[in-house]
Design a protein around this motif. Structure first.
Motif, PDB file in Angstrom:
ATOM      1  N   THR A  47       0.810  -1.213   0.000  1.00 21.41           N
ATOM      2  CA  THR A  47       0.000   0.000   0.000  1.00 21.41           C
ATOM      3  C   THR A  47       0.845   1.266   0.000  1.00 21.41           C
ATOM      4  O   THR A  47       0.346   2.329  -0.369  1.00 21.41           O
ATOM      5  CB  THR A  47      -0.941   0.024   1.215  1.00 21.41           C
ATOM      6  N   LEU A  48       2.105   1.202   0.397  1.00 28.82           N
ATOM      7  CA  LEU A  48       2.974   2.383   0.373  1.00 28.82           C
ATOM      8  C   LEU A  48       3.459   2.741  -1.026  1.00 28.82           C
ATOM      9  O   LEU A  48       4.005   3.812  -1.243  1.00 28.82           O
ATOM     10  CB  LEU A  48       4.193   2.166   1.276  1.00 28.82           C
ATOM     11  N   LYS A  49       3.262   1.858  -1.969  1.00 29.62           N
ATOM     12  CA  LYS A  49       3.784   2.065  -3.313  1.00 29.62           C
ATOM     13  C   LYS A  49       3.286   3.366  -3.937  1.00 29.62           C
ATOM     14  O   LYS A  49       4.029   4.046  -4.629  1.00 29.62           O
ATOM     15  CB  LYS A  49       3.419   0.875  -4.198  1.00 29.62           C
ATOM     16  N   SER A  50       2.053   3.753  -3.679  1.00 31.85           N
ATOM     17  CA  SER A  50       1.516   4.975  -4.268  1.00 31.85           C
ATOM     18  C   SER A  50       1.402   6.123  -3.263  1.00 31.85           C
ATOM     19  O   SER A  50       0.897   7.189  -3.586  1.00 31.85           O
ATOM     20  CB  SER A  50       0.144   4.703  -4.882  1.00 31.85           C
ATOM     21  N   TRP A  51       1.899   5.936  -2.032  1.00 33.81           N
ATOM     22  CA  TRP A  51       1.825   6.962  -1.003  1.00 33.81           C
ATOM     23  C   TRP A  51       2.825   8.069  -1.297  1.00 33.81           C
ATOM     24  O   TRP A  51       3.918   7.825  -1.784  1.00 33.81           O
ATOM     25  CB  TRP A  51       2.135   6.325   0.352  1.00 33.81           C
ATOM     26  N   SER A  52       2.454   9.306  -1.009  1.00 36.60           N
ATOM     27  CA  SER A  52       3.341  10.446  -1.216  1.00 36.60           C
ATOM     28  C   SER A  52       3.350  11.322   0.033  1.00 36.60           C
ATOM     29  O   SER A  52       2.328  11.492   0.689  1.00 36.60           O
ATOM     30  CB  SER A  52       2.905  11.283  -2.408  1.00 36.60           C
ATOM     31  N   TYR A  53       4.480  11.882   0.333  1.00 34.44           N
ATOM     32  CA  TYR A  53       4.664  12.763   1.480  1.00 34.44           C
ATOM     33  C   TYR A  53       4.896  14.211   1.037  1.00 34.44           C
ATOM     34  O   TYR A  53       5.032  15.100   1.858  1.00 34.44           O
ATOM     35  CB  TYR A  53       5.880  12.316   2.294  1.00 34.44           C
ATOM     36  N   GLN A  56       3.189  17.267   2.571  1.00 36.92           N
ATOM     37  CA  GLN A  56       3.460  17.565   3.974  1.00 36.92           C
ATOM     38  C   GLN A  56       4.941  17.857   4.256  1.00 36.92           C
ATOM     39  O   GLN A  56       5.314  18.160   5.381  1.00 36.92           O
ATOM     40  CB  GLN A  56       3.020  16.378   4.849  1.00 36.92           C
TER      41      GLN A  56
END
Length: 88
Positions: A47-53, A56
């Motif tokens: 699920t982190l594959k498409s996560w962006s920071y 923030q």
């Protein structure tokens, strides 16, 4: 090290990154890298594959650096330099 990379790539291709064999090879790879005091290369497959920071990132208040011995090149971390106040 080529065998390790090939094994990891095979697990990704076969979609078996949740298997005990994949877990063993990843742990072994990480231990090897820690022993050489080098940064880890994380490979996000879930699920982190498409996560962006990036939306923030401006809130980070801790000074960051990118040194000559760091694995990532400046071009790869340029978004940090552009969005975080105290980066060198």
């Amino acid at each position: 090290m080529t065998d390790v990379r090939e094994t990891i790539e095979t697990h990704k291709k076969d979609e078996t990154t949740g298997s005990p064999g994949y877990n063993r090879i990843m742990v072994s790879s990480m231990r090897s890298k820690f022993a050489r005091l080098r940064p880890l290369e994380f490979d996000f497959t879930g699920t982190l594959k498409s996560w962006s920071y990036l939306d923030q990132i401006h809130t980070i208040a801790t000074p960051l650096t990118n040194g000559v011995m760091d694995e990532e090149q400046d071009v790869r971390v340029s978004h940090f330099f552009q969005r975080i106040l105290h980066v060198r």
